[in-house]
Design an enzyme around this catalytic site. Structure first.
Site, short mmCIF file in Angstrom:
data_model
loop_
_atom_site.label_atom_id
_atom_site.label_comp_id
_atom_site.label_asym_id
_atom_site.label_seq_id
_atom_site.Cartn_x
_atom_site.Cartn_y
_atom_site.Cartn_z
N HIS A 173 0.83 -1.20 0.00
CA HIS A 173 0.00 0.00 0.00
C HIS A 173 0.87 1.26 0.00
O HIS A 173 1.63 1.48 0.95
CB HIS A 173 -0.87 -0.04 1.26
CG HIS A 173 -1.81 1.08 1.39
ND1 HIS A 173 -1.80 1.95 2.45
CD2 HIS A 173 -2.83 1.48 0.60
CE1 HIS A 173 -2.77 2.83 2.33
NE2 HIS A 173 -3.41 2.57 1.20
N ARG A 174 0.77 2.05 -1.07
CA ARG A 174 1.62 3.25 -1.26
C ARG A 174 3.10 2.87 -1.20
O ARG A 174 3.95 3.64 -0.74
CB ARG A 174 1.33 4.32 -0.19
CG ARG A 174 -0.15 4.64 -0.02
CD ARG A 174 -0.38 5.72 1.04
NE ARG A 174 -1.77 5.73 1.49
CZ ARG A 174 -2.25 6.43 2.48
NH1 ARG A 174 -1.45 7.26 3.15
NH2 ARG A 174 -3.52 6.38 2.82
N GLU A 229 -4.86 3.66 -7.99
CA GLU A 229 -6.07 4.32 -7.48
C GLU A 229 -6.16 5.74 -8.04
O GLU A 229 -5.27 6.58 -7.83
CB GLU A 229 -6.07 4.39 -5.95
CG GLU A 229 -7.34 5.10 -5.49
CD GLU A 229 -7.52 5.21 -3.98
OE1 GLU A 229 -6.72 4.65 -3.22
OE2 GLU A 229 -8.47 5.90 -3.59
N LYS A 248 -7.45 9.13 -7.52
CA LYS A 248 -7.90 9.88 -6.35
C LYS A 248 -8.74 11.08 -6.79
O LYS A 248 -8.35 11.80 -7.70
CB LYS A 248 -6.68 10.41 -5.60
CG LYS A 248 -6.05 9.39 -4.69
CD LYS A 248 -6.96 9.13 -3.52
CE LYS A 248 -6.37 8.17 -2.51
NZ LYS A 248 -7.42 7.59 -1.65
N GLU A 282 0.37 -0.84 -4.84
CA GLU A 282 -0.75 0.11 -4.86
C GLU A 282 -0.21 1.52 -4.88
O GLU A 282 0.70 1.87 -4.09
CB GLU A 282 -1.62 -0.08 -3.61
CG GLU A 282 -2.98 0.60 -3.69
CD GLU A 282 -3.08 1.96 -3.01
OE1 GLU A 282 -4.15 2.58 -3.08
OE2 GLU A 282 -2.08 2.41 -2.40
N ASP A 341 0.49 -1.95 4.58
CA ASP A 341 1.59 -0.99 4.58
C ASP A 341 2.95 -1.65 4.76
O ASP A 341 3.98 -1.05 4.46
CB ASP A 341 1.40 0.03 5.72
CG ASP A 341 0.22 0.96 5.48
OD1 ASP A 341 -0.01 1.34 4.33
OD2 ASP A 341 -0.47 1.30 6.47
N HIS A 369 -0.80 10.60 -2.35
CA HIS A 369 -2.10 10.19 -1.81
C HIS A 369 -3.08 11.36 -1.68
O HIS A 369 -4.23 11.28 -2.11
CB HIS A 369 -1.92 9.52 -0.44
CG HIS A 369 -3.21 9.11 0.17
ND1 HIS A 369 -3.95 9.94 0.99
CD2 HIS A 369 -3.94 7.97 0.05
CE1 HIS A 369 -5.05 9.33 1.36
NE2 HIS A 369 -5.08 8.12 0.81
N ASP A 399 -1.33 5.90 -5.74
CA ASP A 399 -2.43 6.87 -5.86
C ASP A 399 -2.02 7.92 -6.88
O ASP A 399 -0.89 8.43 -6.82
CB ASP A 399 -2.64 7.58 -4.51
CG ASP A 399 -2.93 6.60 -3.39
OD1 ASP A 399 -4.01 6.00 -3.39
OD2 ASP A 399 -2.05 6.42 -2.52
O1 G3P Z 1 -6.02 0.60 -1.98
C1 G3P Z 1 -7.01 1.05 -1.14
C2 G3P Z 1 -6.64 2.15 -0.22
O2 G3P Z 1 -5.45 2.76 -0.64
C3 G3P Z 1 -7.71 3.15 -0.13
O3 G3P Z 1 -7.51 4.08 0.87
O4 G3P Z 1 -6.96 6.35 1.60
O5 G3P Z 1 -5.21 4.63 1.59
O6 G3P Z 1 -6.03 5.56 -0.54
P1 G3P Z 1 -6.38 5.20 0.87
CA CA Z 2 -4.88 4.35 -2.19
#
Ligand code: G3P
Ligand code: CA
Length: 249
Positions: free
Chosen positions: A15-16, A117, A119, A42, A240, A57, A44
């Site tokens: 994640h990120r 993602e 955003k 992942e 994460d 993000h 954004d």
């Molecule tokens: O991949 C899903 C998750 O990233 C969504 O929430 O706020 O971390 O972008 P957020």
């Molecule tokens: Ca995300």
């Protein structure tokens, strides 16, 4: 803590990037995730004033840089002058924002899928078209791409333009805590339904599967929660700290 040895089918998603230890959505976090052999990265994306796709993000740069203001009010050159590392730790000083194209080049040599993602697409009227154009330009194989958003309209728009890429609808806890999503409707344009992990229970997973949707819960940073989700039969885990919880090779 005994790490989990994931089955082949379970997708481990950074994640990120590997953002527990590195500044999120930067080269450092992405490289660490790639070195940890995750299945997906992942990221954004937002759009700059000069219509460049960048990975970050928030729609503002305040939290993750030494600057302030909205991404959409800066050109790429201007954004590149800010430091996106030292907010996390002074040792990361000198880390710059990356473009989407730079991320694609970085991952080319790896066997990894990009979970992209979009955003706040309502702030960027053409972001879907720009993303699709760049995916073509950089010749990323469609099977290495999943596009996701919390915004149904954005995903529906992409599904109308092209069926080349798999799509996922993100589900927030706030919106769906008291009700089940309309899986039937989502399955008309998405292949994935990606919920806040606290929304996932047996009924949720069963219904999603009944409609042919895969389930990738976010963002799970607790090994017991991860074990519960695996028992429920989810398709992947967005976390994460991938190699904090998983024994990856
Ligand atoms: O991949 C899903 C998750 O990233 C969504 O929430 O706020 O971390 O972008 P957020
Ligand atoms: Ca995300």
């Amino acid at each position: 803590m005994q790490k989990i040895k994931p089955d082949e089918e379970l997708k481990i998603i950074a994640h990120r990037g590997f953002n527990i230890d590195y500044p999120e959505n930067t080269l450092l976090a992405y490289k660490a995730a790639l070195n940890a052999s995750v299945d997906m990265l992942e990221i954004d994306v937002h759009l700059t004033k000069d219509q460049e796709l960048v990975v970050i993000h928030d729609d503002k740069i305040d939290r993750t840089s030494n600057g302030s203001g909205y991404v959409k009010d800066y050109t790429l050159d201007e954004l590149k002058s800010y430091d996106f590392g030292s907010w996390k730790d002074s040792t990361f000083e000198g880390t710059h924002i990356m473009t989407f194209g730079e991320v694609v080049k970085l991952i080319q040599a790896y066997d990894i899928t990009l979970l992209i993602e979009i955003k706040k697409p309502s702030q960027y009227p053409n972001i879907e078209e720009i993303l699709l154009r760049e995916l073509k330009e950089y010749r990323l194989y469609p099977e290495r791409v999943i596009i996701q958003s919390f915004d149904e309209k954005s995903m529906q728009k992409i599904a109308e333009i092209t069926q080349e890429y798999e799509l996922g609808l993100l589900l927030s806890k706030k919106k769906y805590l008291m009700r089940m999503p309309n899986f039937n409707k989502i399955a008309k344009y998405c292949q994935y339904v990606n919920p806040n992990y606290q929304l996932v229970n047996r009924k949720f997973v069963e219904r999603a599967y009944l409609h042919g949707l895969q389930v990738l819960p976010y963002t799970v940073n607790d090994i017991d929660e991860i074990r519960k989700l695996i028992d429920l039969g989810v398709d992947g885990i967005i976390t994460d700290g991938p190699n904090y919880y998983f024994d990856l090779d």
